[in-house]
Scaffold this active site. Structure first.
Site: not given
Ligand code: FDA
Length: 514
Positions: A93, A161-162, A165, A222, A454-455
């Site tokens: 995300h 994804g946690v 996020h 993580i 996160n944005y």
């Molecule tokens: P993704 O996999 O894209 O990773 C994001 C970042 O974290 C990248 O730099 C990635 O490399 C790194 N990363 C991922 N997994 C990792 C791991 N296991 N260990 C270390 N680094 C890792 N935020 C919020 O606070 N409240 C909200 O309500 C929302 N709502 C929302 C809605 C929509 C539609 C979107 C697109 C985004 C949000 N967000 C949000 C923002 C969201 O919290 C932010 O994009 C997070 O980074 C998403 O985490 P993901 O694992 O999904 O992203």
């Protein structure tokens, strides 16, 4: 230059020798290559921003999908040894797609944690161990399966994804009661730059501080978060009340700005969503402001709170719906009212779009209703969301976690523009959002301008391929982390001196920072 085939060959060779004493582990490895039919669907599966999936966007050499901890350890060790650039993806995300696209450095590979989504809830000690690839919606569901009176203060969008996020903070409808998701982490397990699997005790307090809000993709991969469950009432109340200009939207919004962070009861979270809608007489579009709320109590008490603190909204009993906390999660996320909570187990996004977002965090009410509305009406599919801080967000100190915007910070504002076709004129949308952001500059003129990591917003600046110094990275580092940025740079130097974990806006290594 190394070609794709040899990158992959060398990587597999390295994994094979890593697992030479345990060939069973090696045999379960999943690598999806560029020329395989599953490549596109695997790459696209969780990628939220379609802007980063166009044919011209750089693609990874392959996607590695670990099934367990040792797969990740092996991947880190081999990438490191072979100098292969990794991107880490949990829920995909990231606003600017940095988990699945590298614009500044090719070739690269993706380590995709999508298959690591175990959640073990322990109601007896109010905690849960959750794997990074799980969505926050799955976490909410698994908690609710075990108890009606426990919850977790994470984001509103249920498909995030946690992994990424919580690494970036994690803000949602329980933030005014309990703070960010990262404020409620008890332990974690990560694979560090040397491929070691470390928990809180093994990594030490200081890196453990950094990973809880210092942004994803910086300090390691993580694998697990141990989260603290928080109490929620058996029944909560939600409402959405919309107002147009004719219904006094400007005065109501100005009043909300005055009272929502500081005055409101901690049990009350009301965000405001601005969006153009068709006018009732179908003569064009007008701005609707929706007050979308969660209250940790019943309708009677909510009505009293609203009468005392925010009578201008005119909330009535018939606007209110009482339901379990898990149903309120679906409601606030925008699912239809009769949706079964088990939809959360599908981990599916309801959002995938072409989009660009930017954000501000304000320390004072800013008004600006008329001009913001006028500008929103100029864009095809804009969205502006005002999230109140205050409450428990102000109970934490600015250095408790890397997210420093605590007392004195009133609301986080998100500006978004969405479009549905790759063929659209992207620069038109980017210009629009950059202009609205520029327009808001005077609202922050006395202070530095700050935003929520996160944005993610790459307009703030990006790393150079190898050597970005502290000063250059401050262009976004200070914006996301304020006074905590320098500490994060120092920690980065200690835990990842070779800068294995890097992306467009990762914390830089600057040896001059002591
Ligand atoms: P993704 O996999 O894209 O990773 C994001 C970042 O974290 C990248 O730099 C990635 O490399 C790194 N990363 C991922 N997994 C990792 C791991 N296991 N260990 C270390 N680094 C890792 N935020 C919020 O606070 N409240 C909200 O309500 C929302 N709502 C929302 C809605 C929509 C539609 C979107 C697109 C985004 C949000 N967000 C949000 C923002 C969201 O919290 C932010 O994009 C997070 O980074 C998403 O985490 P993901 O694992 O999904 O992203």
């Amino acid at each position: 230059l190394i070609d794709s085939a040899s990158i992959e060959e060398n990587f597999i060779q390295c994994l094979s020798s890593y697992f030479s004493s345990n060939p069973k582990q090696f045999s379960t490895i999943i690598i999806t290559r560029k020329n395989e039919s599953l490549f596109t669907s695997t790459l696209d599966s969780t990628a939220q921003n379609l802007r980063y999936l166009t044919p011209s966007t750089p693609k990874p050499e392959f996607i590695f999908t670990p099934l367990n901890e040792s797969h990740i350890q092996a991947a880190v060790i081999c990438s490191n040894k072979l100098g292969i650039h990794m991107r880490i993806r949990s829920g995909g995300h990231d606003y600017e797609g940095v988990s699945y696209v590298s614009e500044i450095e090719t070739p690269f590979i993706i380590i995709d944690l999508a298959k690591l989504r175990t959640i073990n809830v322990n109601i007896t000690d109010n905690s849960a161990w959750v794997q990074a690839g799980a969505t926050i919606g799955e976490v909410y569901y698994r908690i609710s399966e075990k108890s009606e009176v426990h919850g977790f203060p994470g984001g509103i969008c249920t498909s995030i994804g946690v992994g990424g996020h919580i690494a970036g903070g994690g803000f949602g409808a329980l933030a005014r009661k309990y703070g960010l998701a990262a404020d409620n982490v008890l332990d974690a397990k990560l694979v560090d730059a040397n491929g070691r699997l470390l928990d809180k005790e093994a990594m030490g307090e200081i890196p453990f501080w950094a990973i809880r809000g210092g942004g994803g993709g910086n300090f390691g991969i993580i694998l697990w978060w141990k989260i603290k469950l928080v109490p929620v009432p058996k029944s909560v109340t939600v409402f959405t009340v919309s107002k147009t200009t004719e219904q006094g939207a400007e005065d109501i919004f100005n009043q909300w700005q005055e009272v929502a962070p500081g005055l409101f009861d901690k049990d009350l979270f009301i965000r405001v969503i601005f969006q153009p809608v068709s006018a009732a007489n179908k003569t064009g579009r007008i701005i609707s402001t929706s007050y979308n709320a969660l209250f940790l109590g019943d309708t009677n008490r909510l009505l009293k709170v609203m009468q005392k603190d925010f009578p201008e909204l005119g909330l009535t009993e018939k606007d209110c719906l009482e339901m379990s906390w898990i149903k309120s999660v679906l409601y606030i996320a925008g699912y239809p009212n009769d949706t079964n909570p088990n939809v959360l187990l599908q981990g599916k996004s309801t959002f995938q779009n072409y989009f660009k977002g930017k954000s501000d965090i304000f320390t004072t009410p800013v008004g600006a209703f008329q001009e913001l509305s006028r500008r929103l009406l100029q864009e095809d599919n804009p969205l502006m969301i005002w999230n109140p801080l205050g409450g428990a967000m102000w109970d934490f100190n600015f250095y408790d976690t890397p997210f420093p915007f605590r007392s004195d910070f009133y609301y986080m504002v998100e500006y978004l523009t969405l479009w549905h076709n790759a063929s659209e004129d992207v620069s038109k949308h980017l210009d629009w959002i950059r202009e609205i952001y520029k327009y808001m500059t005077p609202a922050v003129d006395d202070q530095r301008r700050v935003a929520y990591v996160n944005y993610r917003d790459l307009d703030l600046g990006v790393n150079k391929k190898n050597a970005t110094n502290f000063k250059e990275a401050a262009a976004w580092g200070n914006v996301y982390y304020g006074v905590n940025f320098k500490s994060l740079v120092k920690i980065k130097k200690k835990v990842d001196p070779e800068n294995i974990f890097r992306h467009e806006q990762s914390i830089p290594i600057d040896l001059s920072i002591k």
